[in-house]
Scaffold this motif. Structure first.
Motif, PDB file in Angstrom:
ATOM      1  N   ARG A  58       1.065  -0.946  -0.072  1.00 16.26           N
ATOM      2  CA  ARG A  58       0.098  -0.046  -0.153  1.00 16.26           C
ATOM      3  C   ARG A  58       0.768   1.207   0.107  1.00 16.26           C
ATOM      4  N   PRO A  59       0.583   2.289  -1.016  1.00 14.73           N
ATOM      5  CA  PRO A  59       1.338   3.377  -0.919  1.00 14.73           C
ATOM      6  C   PRO A  59       1.216   4.276   0.306  1.00 14.73           C
ATOM      7  N   VAL A  60       2.030   5.390   0.172  1.00 12.67           N
ATOM      8  CA  VAL A  60       1.751   6.359   1.128  1.00 12.67           C
ATOM      9  C   VAL A  60       0.265   7.120   0.602  1.00 12.67           C
ATOM     10  N   GLN A  61      -0.430   7.260   1.470  1.00 14.30           N
ATOM     11  CA  GLN A  61      -2.022   8.077   1.191  1.00 14.30           C
ATOM     12  C   GLN A  61      -1.743   9.630   1.272  1.00 14.30           C
ATOM     13  N   LEU A  62      -0.893  10.123   2.180  1.00 14.83           N
ATOM     14  CA  LEU A  62      -1.000  11.658   2.383  1.00 14.83           C
ATOM     15  C   LEU A  62       0.745  12.040   2.596  1.00 14.83           C
ATOM     16  N   CYS A  63       1.102  13.200   2.148  1.00 12.62           N
ATOM     17  CA  CYS A  63       2.061  13.586   2.450  1.00 12.62           C
ATOM     18  C   CYS A  63       2.036  15.231   2.583  1.00 12.62           C
ATOM     19  N   GLU A  64       2.024  15.808   3.862  1.00 11.83           N
ATOM     20  CA  GLU A  64       1.876  17.366   3.562  1.00 11.83           C
ATOM     21  C   GLU A  64       2.581  18.048   4.694  1.00 11.83           C
ATOM     22  N   ILE A  65       2.990  19.207   4.381  1.00  5.95           N
ATOM     23  CA  ILE A  65       3.660  20.006   5.137  1.00  5.95           C
ATOM     24  C   ILE A  65       2.717  20.569   6.193  1.00  5.95           C
ATOM     25  N   THR A  66       3.007  20.318   7.755  1.00  5.82           N
ATOM     26  CA  THR A  66       2.343  20.731   8.805  1.00  5.82           C
ATOM     27  C   THR A  66       3.080  22.068   9.303  1.00  5.82           C
ATOM     28  N   SER A  67       4.077  22.347   9.029  1.00  8.46           N
ATOM     29  CA  SER A  67       4.841  23.433   9.615  1.00  8.46           C
ATOM     30  C   SER A  67       6.200  23.801   8.977  1.00  8.46           C
ATOM     31  N   ILE A  68       6.358  25.223   8.920  1.00  8.71           N
ATOM     32  CA  ILE A  68       7.723  25.619   8.341  1.00  8.71           C
ATOM     33  C   ILE A  68       8.190  26.635   9.233  1.00  8.71           C
ATOM     34  N   THR A  69       9.448  26.783   9.595  1.00  8.09           N
ATOM     35  CA  THR A  69      10.177  27.765  10.216  1.00  8.09           C
ATOM     36  C   THR A  69      11.130  28.593   9.406  1.00  8.09           C
ATOM     37  N   PRO A  70      10.532  29.659   8.694  1.00  4.83           N
ATOM     38  CA  PRO A  70      11.202  29.996   7.449  1.00  4.83           C
ATOM     39  C   PRO A  70      12.610  30.583   7.661  1.00  4.83           C
ATOM     40  N   TYR A  71      13.026  31.025   9.142  1.00  2.00           N
ATOM     41  CA  TYR A  71      14.308  31.404   9.195  1.00  2.00           C
ATOM     42  C   TYR A  71      14.432  31.116  10.738  1.00  2.00           C
ATOM     43  N   ILE A  72      15.769  30.381  10.664  1.00  2.00           N
ATOM     44  CA  ILE A  72      16.258  30.290  12.036  1.00  2.00           C
ATOM     45  C   ILE A  72      17.568  30.937  11.958  1.00  2.00           C
ATOM     46  N   ASN A  73      18.067  31.810  13.012  1.00  2.00           N
ATOM     47  CA  ASN A  73      19.023  32.323  13.392  1.00  2.00           C
ATOM     48  C   ASN A  73      20.285  31.646  13.683  1.00  2.00           C
TER      49      ASN A  73
END
Length: 155
Positions: free
Chosen positions: A120-135
């Motif tokens: 059975r293949p993966v049913q869902l792959c989605e981004i749940t969060s992004i931290t666009p800049y880390i110092n």
């Protein structure tokens, strides 16, 4: 190969499709282990890392077990030193954020990950969060952190 290993391998393959063709940026390396941005050489950029996090399993009568896997990722990038304090690290991180959202619409290889037992293949792959800049503490090196939610079934 187990499905989680397949998923991680295919996520790395998908992230390497960020190659400037239809994307703003190019990721040239995918690491299997977490690296500190200060330990990377100039030739290591731009690169990514993905690692497995928590997995939640729900028993589902007919389909077996529904698994929800959380995956953590980093994109490592560098720029010319921002001598004008113009926020170029932040701007570069934003372009990677947009590239991730383009990739989020397909995840071509990841969605084809198969469990050797259930096929059975993966049913869902989605981004749940992004931290666009880390110092990172470096004037010419940045990181973008992201988290994915992947759902697949086991027999």
């Amino acid at each position: 190969m187990a499905i989680v290993q397949n998923i991680l391998t295919n996520l790395r393959t998908d992230l390497l499709t960020i190659d400037g063709s239809g994307y703003t940026n190019t990721i040239s390396k995918a690491f299997k282990s977490l690296r500190l941005v200060g330990d990377l050489t100039d030739s290591d950029f731009d690169a990514c890392y993905v690692g497995v996090g928590r997995e939640t399993v729900t028993v589902n009568g007919e389909r077996g077990r529904m698994c929800e896997l959380i995956v953590f990722g980093l994109i490592y990038f560098n720029i010319s030193t921002d001598t004008q304090n113009a926020g170029t690290l932040e701007s570069q991180a934003e372009t990677y954020r947009e590239d991730l959202y383009i990739l989020n619409d397909t995840w071509t290889n990841t969605m084809q990950s198969l469990d050797a037992n259930s096929k059975r293949p993966v049913q869902l792959c989605e981004i749940t969060s992004i931290t666009p800049y880390i110092n990172t503490g470096f004037s010419d090196r940045g990181e973008l952190e992201f988290e994915l939610r992947i759902i697949y079934y086991r027999g």
